[in-house]
Design a protein around this motif. Sequence first.
Motif, PDB file in Angstrom:
ATOM      1  N   GLY A 238     -16.672  15.262  28.772  1.00  0.00           N
ATOM      2  CA  GLY A 238     -15.839  14.189  28.352  1.00  0.00           C
ATOM      3  C   GLY A 238     -16.347  12.872  28.723  1.00  0.00           C
ATOM      4  O   GLY A 238     -17.756  12.640  28.622  1.00  0.00           O
ATOM      5  N   TYR A 239     -15.615  11.625  28.972  1.00  0.00           N
ATOM      6  CA  TYR A 239     -16.080  10.364  29.338  1.00  0.00           C
ATOM      7  C   TYR A 239     -15.750   9.863  30.379  1.00  0.00           C
ATOM      8  O   TYR A 239     -14.827   9.200  30.698  1.00  0.00           O
ATOM      9  N   PRO A 240     -16.351  10.330  31.423  1.00  0.00           N
ATOM     10  CA  PRO A 240     -16.026   9.576  32.902  1.00  0.00           C
ATOM     11  C   PRO A 240     -16.016   8.252  33.033  1.00  0.00           C
ATOM     12  O   PRO A 240     -17.200   7.816  32.411  1.00  0.00           O
ATOM     13  N   PRO A 241     -15.058   7.631  33.659  1.00  0.00           N
ATOM     14  CA  PRO A 241     -15.339   6.205  33.991  1.00  0.00           C
ATOM     15  C   PRO A 241     -16.428   5.970  34.991  1.00  0.00           C
ATOM     16  O   PRO A 241     -16.611   6.582  36.019  1.00  0.00           O
ATOM     17  N   VAL A 242     -17.653   5.134  34.503  1.00  0.00           N
ATOM     18  CA  VAL A 242     -18.622   4.667  35.139  1.00  0.00           C
ATOM     19  C   VAL A 242     -18.780   3.490  35.336  1.00  0.00           C
ATOM     20  O   VAL A 242     -18.652   2.375  34.318  1.00  0.00           O
ATOM     21  N   SER A 243     -18.723   2.619  36.382  1.00  0.00           N
ATOM     22  CA  SER A 243     -19.043   1.357  36.638  1.00  0.00           C
ATOM     23  C   SER A 243     -20.514   0.648  36.868  1.00  0.00           C
ATOM     24  O   SER A 243     -21.214   1.685  37.322  1.00  0.00           O
ATOM     25  N   ASN A 318     -14.237  18.105  36.144  1.00  0.00           N
ATOM     26  CA  ASN A 318     -13.474  17.276  35.385  1.00  0.00           C
ATOM     27  C   ASN A 318     -12.442  16.635  36.283  1.00  0.00           C
ATOM     28  O   ASN A 318     -12.259  15.631  36.162  1.00  0.00           O
ATOM     29  N   ARG A 319     -11.885  17.211  37.291  1.00  0.00           N
ATOM     30  CA  ARG A 319     -10.796  16.609  37.963  1.00  0.00           C
ATOM     31  C   ARG A 319     -11.561  15.748  38.932  1.00  0.00           C
ATOM     32  O   ARG A 319     -11.167  14.406  39.044  1.00  0.00           O
ATOM     33  N   LEU A 320     -12.804  15.890  39.553  1.00  0.00           N
ATOM     34  CA  LEU A 320     -13.430  15.149  40.302  1.00  0.00           C
ATOM     35  C   LEU A 320     -14.051  13.710  39.522  1.00  0.00           C
ATOM     36  O   LEU A 320     -13.965  12.596  39.950  1.00  0.00           O
ATOM     37  N   LEU A 321     -14.424  13.917  38.312  1.00  0.00           N
ATOM     38  CA  LEU A 321     -15.022  12.834  37.563  1.00  0.00           C
ATOM     39  C   LEU A 321     -14.090  11.991  37.105  1.00  0.00           C
ATOM     40  O   LEU A 321     -14.275  10.694  36.921  1.00  0.00           O
ATOM     41  N   MET A 407     -23.785  15.234  28.269  1.00  0.00           N
ATOM     42  CA  MET A 407     -22.645  15.874  28.152  1.00  0.00           C
ATOM     43  C   MET A 407     -21.553  14.830  28.594  1.00  0.00           C
ATOM     44  O   MET A 407     -20.599  15.134  28.526  1.00  0.00           O
ATOM     45  N   THR A 408     -21.927  13.693  29.221  1.00  0.00           N
ATOM     46  CA  THR A 408     -20.922  12.601  29.406  1.00  0.00           C
ATOM     47  C   THR A 408     -21.067  11.237  28.551  1.00  0.00           C
ATOM     48  O   THR A 408     -20.185  10.504  28.472  1.00  0.00           O
TER      49      THR A 408
END
Length: 458
Positions: A238-243, A318-321, A407-408
Amino acid sequence: MQRFSLYQRLLSWLDRSVLRQLRSDNVRTATQLAIPFWIASIATGLIAYLYEKGFSWAEDVCREWLAGVPAMAFLITPVAFLLAWGLVYYLAPGARGSGIPQVMAALDLANPGHDHKVGYLVGIKVAVVKIISSILLLLGGGIIGREGPTIQIGASVFRWIAHWQPKNWPQLSRKVVLVTGGAAGLAAAFNTPLGGIVFVVEELTRTHITHFRTPVFTAVIIAGMTAQAFLGPYLYLGYPPVSPTGISFLGIASVTAACAGLAGAVFAKLLDKINSYRKRWSSTSGQVGWVFTCGLLFAGLIFLFGLDAMGTGKPLINRLLFNPFSHVAWYIFPVRLAGMVLSYSSGAAGGVFATSLSAGAILGKLLAGWLHVAPAHTTMVILVAMVSFLTGVARSPFTATILVVEMTDRNMVIFPLLVGALVAQLVATLVDSRSLYERSKSTFFAEALQQPGAPAPV
C-alpha cells in the motif's frame, strides 16, 4: 506425449499460419524465440495469481480456526506440518524450503553434461508439490512466504514450456530459461518488475546482464501484467505515510540497519546450523519425529502468544506501517524468529523472503521506540529495518531496496533505504561471508548430482 499435444499444436499452427508469412528469416527466428517466453510469462503470472489466492485463503482459514479455539493449534499445526513435509519427502525433495537456492543450483547444472539432473530442482512436479505443501504448512499457521517458491515455480514453468517447443524452432538457452522464469516469478509475486530485474543481476546471475537483458525485461513485464489483470494494479504494502527526513536521520538509519542486518545474519546462520543438525535424523521415523516436534513446539508458540505468532506476517506489517501509534510486544520478535526456524526446518515448502520483511518491520518498530524516534519518522525506521533484515538474510541489498520501494510506491525513501541496505550488508558479512541461499544452494547442488535425472522436465 498426448497430454502435451495442445501446446505443440498451437505452436505448429502459428508456424504454418503466421510465422511462414514473415519474409525476413531474422524476424521469423526472433518471433520463434519470443513466443515460448510470452506463453511462459502469461502462465507464470496466472499461476502466481492463483497461488496468492490459495495462500490468502489458507492464512484466513487458519486464523479463523485458531481465533475461536486457540488450543486447536496442538492438533492442526503438527498434522499440517507432517502432511506438508510428507508430500515433499516422498514426491519431490527438491521442492522443500524457499526455492531460490534451487534455482541457483539449477543454473550451475544447466549445461549439456548435467542438464538432465535439473529436473530434481526445477520441474512441473516440483512446482505442484511446492504449491500444495506450502499451502498445507500455512493452514497449520506456518511462518512462511510464497515469493521464493514463486521464483522456483516460474523457473519450472519456463523450463517446461521451452522443453516442449517444436524441435525445428531455435532452441532457448538453458540458463536464460531459468533466469527469466525466476525473474518473472518474483515480479508476479510482489508486483515489482524492477525488483525482478535487479534480483536476476544481483542474486541469480552475478554476471553482466547482457545475455539475459531482453528475455528478462520481456518476461517480467508480461508476467507482471498478467498478474495485474487479475489482482489489479495493487501495491503489496500500500501507501504508508512517510515524512521527509534530513541528513540527521541517516544516523538513526545506520543504527537501525546495523541492528537489523546483524539480526538477519544471525538468524540465517542459526537456520543453517539447525538444518545441518537435522541431517542426523536420517531415518524416516527420525524425520517424522523431528517434523512432529517442530509442529508441536510451534503450536505452543501460537497458543501462548496469539495470532501474531503465526502466518506470513503481512497483516502485521500493514498494521505497523499504517498506524505509527500501534503497539507490538517486544517478545513477538523472538517468537516469530523461532516460528520461522520451526517452519523452515520442518522440511516442507515455504520461503523466508516475505517473513524476513515482517521480522524487520517488528524490529524496526521496537527500535523506533527504544531510540525515541518521532511518530512521523517511525514508518521510515520500519522500512529501513525491513530492507536491512532481508539484506542480512539474502545479502541482496539492492534487490531488497528496490522491492520495498516498489511495494510502497515511495521513491522519496530510496536513499535512506540504500544507506541502510549497505550498512546491513557490511555488518552481515562480518557474521558470515555467505548468505543462507548460497549455503543452501551447495546442498541442493550436491543432492541433484546424486540423482539419476530425467530427460523431460516433469
